[in-house]
Design a protein around this motif. Structure first.
Motif, PDB file in Angstrom:
ATOM      1  N   GLY A   1     -12.176   5.118  15.601  1.00 34.36           N
ATOM      2  CA  GLY A   1     -10.967   5.117  14.790  1.00 34.36           C
ATOM      3  C   GLY A   1     -10.184   6.398  14.945  1.00 34.36           C
ATOM      4  N   THR A   2      -8.958   6.376  14.432  1.00 40.36           N
ATOM      5  CA  THR A   2      -8.071   7.533  14.510  1.00 40.36           C
ATOM      6  C   THR A   2      -7.150   7.539  13.300  1.00 40.36           C
ATOM      7  N   ILE A   3      -6.849   8.741  12.815  1.00 42.68           N
ATOM      8  CA  ILE A   3      -5.851   8.907  11.758  1.00 42.68           C
ATOM      9  C   ILE A   3      -4.597   9.504  12.389  1.00 42.68           C
ATOM     10  N   TYR A   4      -3.449   8.895  12.100  1.00 38.61           N
ATOM     11  CA  TYR A   4      -2.175   9.383  12.603  1.00 38.61           C
ATOM     12  C   TYR A   4      -1.261   9.733  11.435  1.00 38.61           C
ATOM     13  N   ILE A   5      -0.435  10.760  11.611  1.00 35.71           N
ATOM     14  CA  ILE A   5       0.564  11.071  10.581  1.00 35.71           C
ATOM     15  C   ILE A   5       1.922  11.290  11.228  1.00 35.71           C
ATOM     16  N   ALA A   6       2.957  11.174  10.374  1.00 36.60           N
ATOM     17  CA  ALA A   6       4.341  11.429  10.770  1.00 36.60           C
ATOM     18  C   ALA A   6       5.096  11.793   9.508  1.00 36.60           C
ATOM     19  N   PRO A   7       6.303  12.333   9.637  1.00 42.61           N
ATOM     20  CA  PRO A   7       7.117  12.534   8.435  1.00 42.61           C
ATOM     21  C   PRO A   7       7.386  11.195   7.765  1.00 42.61           C
ATOM     22  N   ALA A   8       7.455  11.198   6.449  1.00 43.53           N
ATOM     23  CA  ALA A   8       7.725   9.952   5.729  1.00 43.53           C
ATOM     24  C   ALA A   8       9.109   9.429   6.082  1.00 43.53           C
ATOM     25  N   PRO A   9       9.281   8.103   6.107  1.00 41.50           N
ATOM     26  CA  PRO A   9      10.607   7.558   6.390  1.00 41.50           C
ATOM     27  C   PRO A   9      11.596   7.938   5.292  1.00 41.50           C
ATOM     28  N   VAL A  10      12.839   8.180   5.692  1.00 40.79           N
ATOM     29  CA  VAL A  10      13.904   8.509   4.745  1.00 40.79           C
ATOM     30  C   VAL A  10      14.937   7.404   4.829  1.00 40.79           C
ATOM     31  N   ASP A  11      15.113   6.665   3.744  1.00 34.01           N
ATOM     32  CA  ASP A  11      16.039   5.533   3.758  1.00 34.01           C
ATOM     33  C   ASP A  11      17.456   6.000   4.074  1.00 34.01           C
ATOM     34  N   GLY A  12      18.094   5.264   4.962  1.00 33.07           N
ATOM     35  CA  GLY A  12      19.479   5.554   5.300  1.00 33.07           C
ATOM     36  C   GLY A  12      19.665   6.676   6.302  1.00 33.07           C
ATOM     37  N   THR A  13      18.558   7.235   6.823  1.00 33.95           N
ATOM     38  CA  THR A  13      18.660   8.334   7.781  1.00 33.95           C
ATOM     39  C   THR A  13      18.310   7.835   9.186  1.00 33.95           C
ATOM     40  N   ALA A  14      19.241   7.941  10.094  1.00 29.78           N
ATOM     41  CA  ALA A  14      18.997   7.500  11.465  1.00 29.78           C
ATOM     42  C   ALA A  14      17.959   8.390  12.123  1.00 29.78           C
TER      43      ALA A  14
ATOM     44  N   GLU B   1       6.073  14.854   1.772  1.00 30.33           N
ATOM     45  CA  GLU B   1       5.718  13.455   1.976  1.00 30.33           C
ATOM     46  C   GLU B   1       5.389  13.217   3.445  1.00 30.33           C
ATOM     47  N   ILE B   2       4.384  12.392   3.677  1.00 26.15           N
ATOM     48  CA  ILE B   2       4.004  12.027   5.042  1.00 26.15           C
ATOM     49  C   ILE B   2       3.877  10.513   5.126  1.00 26.15           C
ATOM     50  N   SER B   3       3.820  10.025   6.353  1.00 21.99           N
ATOM     51  CA  SER B   3       3.495   8.627   6.622  1.00 21.99           C
ATOM     52  C   SER B   3       2.164   8.616   7.350  1.00 21.99           C
ATOM     53  N   LEU B   4       1.311   7.647   7.013  1.00 15.25           N
ATOM     54  CA  LEU B   4      -0.066   7.661   7.493  1.00 15.25           C
ATOM     55  C   LEU B   4      -0.436   6.318   8.114  1.00 15.25           C
ATOM     56  N   VAL B   5      -1.150   6.373   9.231  1.00 13.88           N
ATOM     57  CA  VAL B   5      -1.717   5.176   9.865  1.00 13.88           C
ATOM     58  C   VAL B   5      -3.186   5.452  10.153  1.00 13.88           C
ATOM     59  N   VAL B   6      -4.052   4.529   9.747  1.00 16.57           N
ATOM     60  CA  VAL B   6      -5.474   4.629  10.057  1.00 16.57           C
ATOM     61  C   VAL B   6      -5.852   3.431  10.928  1.00 16.57           C
ATOM     62  N   ASP B   7      -6.294   3.700  12.155  1.00  9.97           N
ATOM     63  CA  ASP B   7      -6.759   2.658  13.074  1.00  9.97           C
ATOM     64  C   ASP B   7      -8.281   2.695  13.160  1.00  9.97           C
ATOM     65  N   TRP B   8      -8.905   1.521  13.201  1.00  8.31           N
ATOM     66  CA  TRP B   8     -10.341   1.470  13.504  1.00  8.31           C
ATOM     67  C   TRP B   8     -10.645   0.163  14.211  1.00  8.31           C
TER      68      TRP B   8
ATOM     69  N   ARG C   1       4.571   5.858   2.857  1.00 11.30           N
ATOM     70  CA  ARG C   1       4.826   7.118   2.133  1.00 11.30           C
ATOM     71  C   ARG C   1       3.548   7.559   1.447  1.00 11.30           C
ATOM     72  N   ALA C   2       3.226   8.847   1.586  1.00  9.03           N
ATOM     73  CA  ALA C   2       2.010   9.363   0.953  1.00  9.03           C
ATOM     74  C   ALA C   2       2.143  10.861   0.728  1.00  9.03           C
ATOM     75  N   MET C   3       1.279  11.378  -0.130  1.00 10.65           N
ATOM     76  CA  MET C   3       1.194  12.828  -0.368  1.00 10.65           C
ATOM     77  C   MET C   3      -0.266  13.222  -0.462  1.00 10.65           C
TER      78      MET C   3
ATOM     79  N   THR D   1      -7.635  14.460   0.501  1.00 18.31           N
ATOM     80  CA  THR D   1      -7.442  13.172  -0.172  1.00 18.31           C
ATOM     81  C   THR D   1      -5.952  12.901  -0.211  1.00 18.31           C
ATOM     82  N   ILE D   2      -5.556  11.751   0.274  1.00 18.32           N
ATOM     83  CA  ILE D   2      -4.143  11.397   0.404  1.00 18.32           C
ATOM     84  C   ILE D   2      -3.871  10.156  -0.436  1.00 18.32           C
ATOM     85  N   GLU D   3      -2.819  10.212  -1.249  1.00 17.75           N
ATOM     86  CA  GLU D   3      -2.468   9.103  -2.137  1.00 17.75           C
ATOM     87  C   GLU D   3      -1.187   8.422  -1.668  1.00 17.75           C
ATOM     88  N   ALA D   4      -1.221   7.093  -1.646  1.00 19.23           N
ATOM     89  CA  ALA D   4      -0.036   6.320  -1.271  1.00 19.23           C
ATOM     90  C   ALA D   4       1.015   6.397  -2.367  1.00 19.23           C
ATOM     91  N   LEU D   5       2.282   6.399  -1.951  1.00 19.04           N
ATOM     92  CA  LEU D   5       3.416   6.354  -2.866  1.00 19.04           C
ATOM     93  C   LEU D   5       4.146   5.022  -2.700  1.00 19.04           C
TER      94      LEU D   5
END
Length: 201
Positions: free
Chosen positions: A14-27, A133-140, A153-155, A175-179
Motif C-alpha cells: 500500500g501507499t499513502i498519497y497527499i496533495a493540497p486540498a481542492p479549492v472550489d472555483g480555483t483553476a 488542509e490536505i487531500s489524502l489517498v490511501v491505496d492497498w 479534504r482533511a487536516m 492522525t488525519i481527520e476527514a473534513l
C-alpha cells in the motif's frame, strides 16, 4: 451464503498519497481521483509519503447518535445522528521534506547570508499554528485486488512523539481527520468481486 476462505483479505502492499486540498472555483487545483489506478503510479497531483511502519494504516469510520424516545414506548423509536467522522492513522518512516513538514506543521526555509543560501534550513514552530488542509489517498492491494480510499479534504488532528534512538529509526506518527466535502467525507474504490450484482435492486 457459504463460508469462503478466498474472501479473506490482507493488505500486504500500500501507499499513502497527499496533495493540497481542492479549492472550489480555483483553476488548476487538486482534483480527487475517481479511478482506482494501477496500484503503482500516484494519482495526478499527489505525492507519496513513502514507507509506513509495519503496523500499516488504520482507517476508522465513526458515527455517533442519540436515541429519540417517545411516551408510547419504553425503547427508543429511532436514533438521530449527531456526529460523523473518518480518521486515518499511520506512522511514517521516511525523513524527507514532505513527511517532516507534515509532522512539524510548517515549511523549511533556507537560511540566507545576504543574498546567498547557506545550505542550512530552518523550520519555525509557531505558537499559533495554521492548520493546512490536505487531500489524502490511501491505496492497498492483495495481488490484483486493489482498493483506494479517497479523502478530498482533511487536516492533521494529532501527532505522536518522536523517539530519538541509537537502535531505531525516527518515525512520524500522524492522525488525519476527514473534513466535509460537498456532503461527503470521502469514498472507497475497488475492483474486488464482493458485490452480488444479481441481488442489487
Amino acid at each position: 451464503m457459504a463460508n469462503d476462505a478466498k474472501k479473506i483479505r490482507f493488505a500486504p502492499n500500500g501507499t499513502i498519497y497527499i496533495a493540497p486540498a481542492p479549492v472550489d472555483g480555483t483553476a488548476g487545483g487538486t482534483t480527487p481521483p475517481v479511478a482506482i489506478g494501477d496500484g503503482v503510479a500516484a494519482p495526478t497531483g499527489y505525492k507519496s509519503l513513502g514507507y509506513v511502519d509495519p503496523a500499516g494504516v488504520t482507517l476508522t469510520p465513526s458515527v455517533e447518535s442519540q436515541p429519540v424516545e417517545a411516551w408510547q414506548s419504553a425503547a427508543p423509536v429511532l436514533y438521530n445522528v449527531t456526529k460523523a467522522s473518518f480518521s486515518i492513522k499511520a506512522t511514517l518512516q521516511e525523513t524527507n521534506e514532505l513527511t517532516t513538514e507534515l509532522f512539524w506543521g510548517n515549511q523549511w526555509v533556507e537560511v540566507m547570508a545576504g543574498q546567498t543560501g547557506t545550505g542550512i534550513f530552518r523550520l519555525d514552530l509557531s505558537s499559533t499554528p495554521d492548520f493546512k488542509e490536505i487531500s489524502l489517498v490511501v491505496d492497498w492491494n492483495q495481488g490484483a485486488i486493489r482498493y483506494r480510499c479517497v479523502i478530498p479534504r482533511a487536516m492533521i488532528s494529532d501527532r505522536g512523539a518522536i523517539q530519538l534512538s541509537r537502535t531505531e529509526n525516527g518515525k512520524y506518527e500522524l492522525t488525519i481527520e476527514a473534513l466535509d466535502y460537498h456532503g461527503s467525507l470521502g469514498y472507497v474504490l475497488t475492483n474486488d468481486d464482493i458485490i452480488e450484482t444479481a441481488n442489487l435492486l
